[in-house]
Design a protein around this motif. Sequence first.
Motif, PDB file in Angstrom:
ATOM      1  N   PRO A 111       0.830  -1.216   0.000  1.00 18.87           N
ATOM      2  CA  PRO A 111       0.000   0.000   0.000  1.00 18.87           C
ATOM      3  C   PRO A 111       0.861   1.262   0.000  1.00 18.87           C
ATOM      4  CG  PRO A 111      -0.025  -1.048   2.158  1.00 18.87           C
ATOM      5  CD  PRO A 111       0.676  -1.992   1.243  1.00 18.87           C
ATOM      6  N   ALA A 112       0.374   2.290  -0.667  1.00 18.91           N
ATOM      7  CA  ALA A 112       1.079   3.577  -0.730  1.00 18.91           C
ATOM      8  C   ALA A 112       0.062   4.697  -0.560  1.00 18.91           C
ATOM      9  CB  ALA A 112       1.801   3.722  -2.066  1.00 18.91           C
ATOM     10  N   THR A 113       0.516   5.821  -0.065  1.00 24.17           N
ATOM     11  CA  THR A 113      -0.355   6.979   0.146  1.00 24.17           C
ATOM     12  C   THR A 113       0.150   8.134  -0.706  1.00 24.17           C
ATOM     13  OG1 THR A 113      -0.752   6.289   2.418  1.00 24.17           O
ATOM     14  CG2 THR A 113      -1.307   8.570   1.853  1.00 24.17           C
ATOM     15  N   PRO A 114      -0.726   8.750  -1.518  1.00 24.36           N
ATOM     16  CA  PRO A 114      -0.274   9.890  -2.323  1.00 24.36           C
ATOM     17  C   PRO A 114       0.270  10.999  -1.420  1.00 24.36           C
ATOM     18  CG  PRO A 114      -2.436   9.136  -3.033  1.00 24.36           C
ATOM     19  CD  PRO A 114      -2.128   8.419  -1.759  1.00 24.36           C
ATOM     20  N   PRO A 115       1.365  11.647  -1.834  1.00 26.92           N
ATOM     21  CA  PRO A 115       1.940  12.717  -1.006  1.00 26.92           C
ATOM     22  C   PRO A 115       0.925  13.828  -0.735  1.00 26.92           C
ATOM     23  CG  PRO A 115       3.408  12.112  -2.814  1.00 26.92           C
ATOM     24  CD  PRO A 115       2.106  11.427  -3.075  1.00 26.92           C
ATOM     25  N   ALA A 116       0.972  14.348   0.487  1.00 33.33           N
ATOM     26  CA  ALA A 116       0.054  15.439   0.862  1.00 33.33           C
ATOM     27  C   ALA A 116       0.463  16.734   0.160  1.00 33.33           C
ATOM     28  CB  ALA A 116       0.070  15.623   2.381  1.00 33.33           C
ATOM     29  N   GLY A 117      -0.528  17.551  -0.133  1.00 27.53           N
ATOM     30  CA  GLY A 117      -0.261  18.851  -0.720  1.00 27.53           C
ATOM     31  C   GLY A 117      -0.191  18.857  -2.228  1.00 27.53           C
ATOM     32  N   GLU A 118      -0.169  17.700  -2.880  1.00 22.00           N
ATOM     33  CA  GLU A 118      -0.131  17.652  -4.340  1.00 22.00           C
ATOM     34  C   GLU A 118      -1.555  17.668  -4.890  1.00 22.00           C
ATOM     35  OE1 GLU A 118       3.959  15.240  -5.541  1.00 22.00           O
ATOM     36  OE2 GLU A 118       1.997  14.359  -5.975  1.00 22.00           O
ATOM     37  N   PRO A 119      -1.741  18.188  -6.090  1.00 24.47           N
ATOM     38  CA  PRO A 119      -3.069  18.080  -6.702  1.00 24.47           C
ATOM     39  C   PRO A 119      -3.405  16.616  -6.964  1.00 24.47           C
ATOM     40  CG  PRO A 119      -1.465  18.862  -8.300  1.00 24.47           C
ATOM     41  CD  PRO A 119      -0.782  18.876  -6.970  1.00 24.47           C
ATOM     42  N   PRO A 120      -4.676  16.266  -6.984  1.00 24.06           N
ATOM     43  CA  PRO A 120      -5.054  14.864  -7.226  1.00 24.06           C
ATOM     44  C   PRO A 120      -4.563  14.412  -8.603  1.00 24.06           C
ATOM     45  CG  PRO A 120      -6.960  16.301  -7.387  1.00 24.06           C
ATOM     46  CD  PRO A 120      -5.844  17.139  -6.847  1.00 24.06           C
ATOM     47  N   ARG A 121      -4.118  13.155  -8.654  1.00 22.32           N
ATOM     48  CA  ARG A 121      -3.638  12.582  -9.922  1.00 22.32           C
ATOM     49  C   ARG A 121      -4.602  11.488 -10.366  1.00 22.32           C
ATOM     50  NH1 ARG A 121       2.216  13.183 -11.227  1.00 22.32           N
ATOM     51  NH2 ARG A 121       3.017  14.771  -9.803  1.00 22.32           N
ATOM     52  N   LEU A 122      -5.036  11.596 -11.605  1.00 23.24           N
ATOM     53  CA  LEU A 122      -5.913  10.583 -12.215  1.00 23.24           C
ATOM     54  C   LEU A 122      -5.108   9.906 -13.313  1.00 23.24           C
ATOM     55  CD1 LEU A 122      -9.170  12.734 -12.478  1.00 23.24           C
ATOM     56  CD2 LEU A 122      -8.423  11.253 -10.595  1.00 23.24           C
TER      57      LEU A 122
END
Length: 883
Positions: free
Chosen positions: A370-381
């Motif tokens: 499992p990984a968590t998207p870095p905080a503060g970045e715009p959402p990536r699709l």
Amino acid sequence: MSPLPGLLLLAAPEDDLRPLVEALSPHWSVTICIPRALWRYAGPGAALAELRRQARATALVLHLSADGAAALAGLEGLVEVYAPADLALCHLSPAERTDPEAWEALWRRERDLARRARLLAVPAEEVGRKLQLLYGVPAERLREVPRAALPRLLSALPPPAPAEGAPPGFTLALNDYPVIEKHTGGAVRVRHGLAALGEETVLLSLGNVGATAFVAPNVLQVSVPKDRGQRAVEADLRTLADSGLEDIVSAMHAASHPTLLAVAADLSRRARVAVFEHCYLAPLLDAMRAAAPGLPVVYDAHNVEARLKREILAGHPAGAPLCGFVEEVERRLLAAADLVLCCSEADAAHFGPAARQVVLMPHGVIPAAPATPPAGEPPRLGFLGSSHPPNVAAARFIVEELAPRLPEAVFELVGSVCAAVSSSLPNVLLRGVVSEEEKAATLGRWSAALNPVESGSGASLKLADYLAHGLPTVNTPHAARGFAAVAAGAGLVLPLEGFAAELSRLLRQPEALRGLAARAREAAAAQGWSATARPAREAIAALAAARAPTPPAPPLLALDEAAALAWRHHPGFGRIDLLPEADAVPRPLLADRLLAPAIAAGAEPATAPRRPCLAYGIGPGGHPVAAEWGLLLPAGSRRLGLELEAEAPLSLRLRCGPAGQPDAAATLLEAPVEGSLRLGLPLPDVEGPLLLQGSVAGPAALRLRSAGLLLPEPWPIDLSAGAGPMAAPRARWLSRHAGHYAALAPTRGDTPLPPGLPPFAPVTDAMTLAPAAALLAEAASARHAVAARMALGLEQPFLLVVGEARPWDAALCPGASAVRYADGEASHQDADGIDRRVPMPVAALLLSRDPPCRHLLLGAVPEPLRDGLAALAAMAGVPFSAQ
């Protein structure tokens, strides 16, 4: 003190022999030989004789490599031990990596050594498993010992093993490309799907280079190198259409690739079941079923290949016949298959009506960390895809429709699909092809994954990656195929027109995204490979249990390397040995059995064991060399091959009959001869030796370049030892070898096999499409076909006439000009009345689209060409008729 027993140590140049020789020396008189060096410096003939001489003088031969194996095959009473560090096929020379014949020679000599050696000593369990899987070595003859322990093992060498039962069966899988270090969806399914079936497996494939390695703990891949012709066709296709279409080209060449046929037939005899991954190696089925009648066949259908190729090849200049060829290959495999495995419900519904049994085997999922998207970045699709046309359409939808409407999100595309799209928008990132590590890191940063695919077949394999990383997914109904959990709520399923609004809602509701992510992880855990493969495992086990095992194949004894090569594809023999020259059945050297001409009228011709006069007729000085001559042929001769050369036109007469009755001879040939001539002459079926009589008339000499017997092949071992000059050698051969070999094979001839032996590489209608495949490959790789058609002056639709044809009705193809084709050359009268002739492939005319071929008329042509053209015309949709 008694002398030490002799040990012949055969090794490769790179082997470090000093420690082993020091350990052996107290107990053995060691002779070291490097066969590769001996061959290089002494030449093949001298090297062969020297190796056999050394082997006869020793009590034991220890092979550290398979280099000298073929030279010692068949030596009476020889005790051999094979102790490789690894399989020879895992350490290939540059030639063996790329040349199928060199690869096959190595495979054959190691296979035959492994099957005849008294003992095989391996340093690790993995090497022993390779020997068992690839060559069928039973466990009783395997010992796992380090090289340092070899001397102790050899000092207590066990006696010859008793008659062995059939080795345990394995699954034989076939795929048209190697899956080593490949991470495409198809390669992942092959590796993990076969591993999940739970049986020891040999995966046979075609590759640019030969390679042998485990690709999963229970899956040994053997990749046979493609031949030069196949690589040339692929290169030409890439030049013409930016794609080598390697899978289709493999199907075209599979049935005419001698090495691939030989290996497939050999493995089939021991396999419990054959699993075809994709359909492109299905043309091997004829050879496989000849070797192993009743072998259960499974088709693991990754897609509906015929439908997929129609999408991919839309607009391709040879699209129609290529798609027709794929459709026919898949249809024939489907007809032969006992079981079809499908990735999705839609594919199962497609194959169901024609299949004997269909089982759903969805694509499995291997959960990633499992990984968590870095905080503060715009959402990536994100979107992951190859350059397959349905993926290209989906990527363009993302770039052109979604990205402009959702500027607050970053749209990230990964894979070869990026080469087919472009964008100047700041929120579009095109990553291209990345490593597996970089792909995992990229997917770990995504907030959600997109799957806006609306066509294609098989399973949507990108979903396995999405679920593995616990990603929320937004899919079209078509894109969710093969993943029932997604359709049941592990992801969102909606039409394309709803994507933008739903994504906008999700980006405003993080809780909804987290809920979808949790359901994705649950679906990944439930859809592991072991679970998805369970129904397939059970169905295949039932098929294998119902099949009677194929009896072990007997060995063949060959008189020379040429005979071994000629019979290497025969499915009826499990090993090929060379007959020791001291024990060989004498084959008369015809040039040493020349009959001297009569000295005086009425005198009896005398047999003279002397070197022949190689020229007959009138010599350069005008003096007669020999006007009449004869060859004494042994009893049982059925066919004679002669190669002659006449310096100028002359007349030749050949007669043959019983050796003791020259007047009873029948005329075989009476004809003028000029230049080089090769003859294959049927001989009278009479008892005892034969006398061939020749006479030459004319102002020149006739030179006998070579003469050889084409005997019934192979001789069965129950040769009668009746009266005549062959009685003693036949009896000696029988007493030594009866019961050990199925047959004695001289160089292969045209006569059929004796009763009771399996057919030699039969060609049936069940699977082989060789004539059409050869024509299609020729046309597909013809870079200059357009220029050739222009040189013919073709400007309008035409009727193609192949071979000699009677006048035809003009209504057959009204308003079309006629193009005639014969002997590799097309002829046509252009609009100005000029007759043009151009060498070109006939299939390049048949498949022409600008201008098109309107009708094919087949005249008097050889049957293979006739069948191939008719099949190709049917695939291309060109009407045809035959006279």
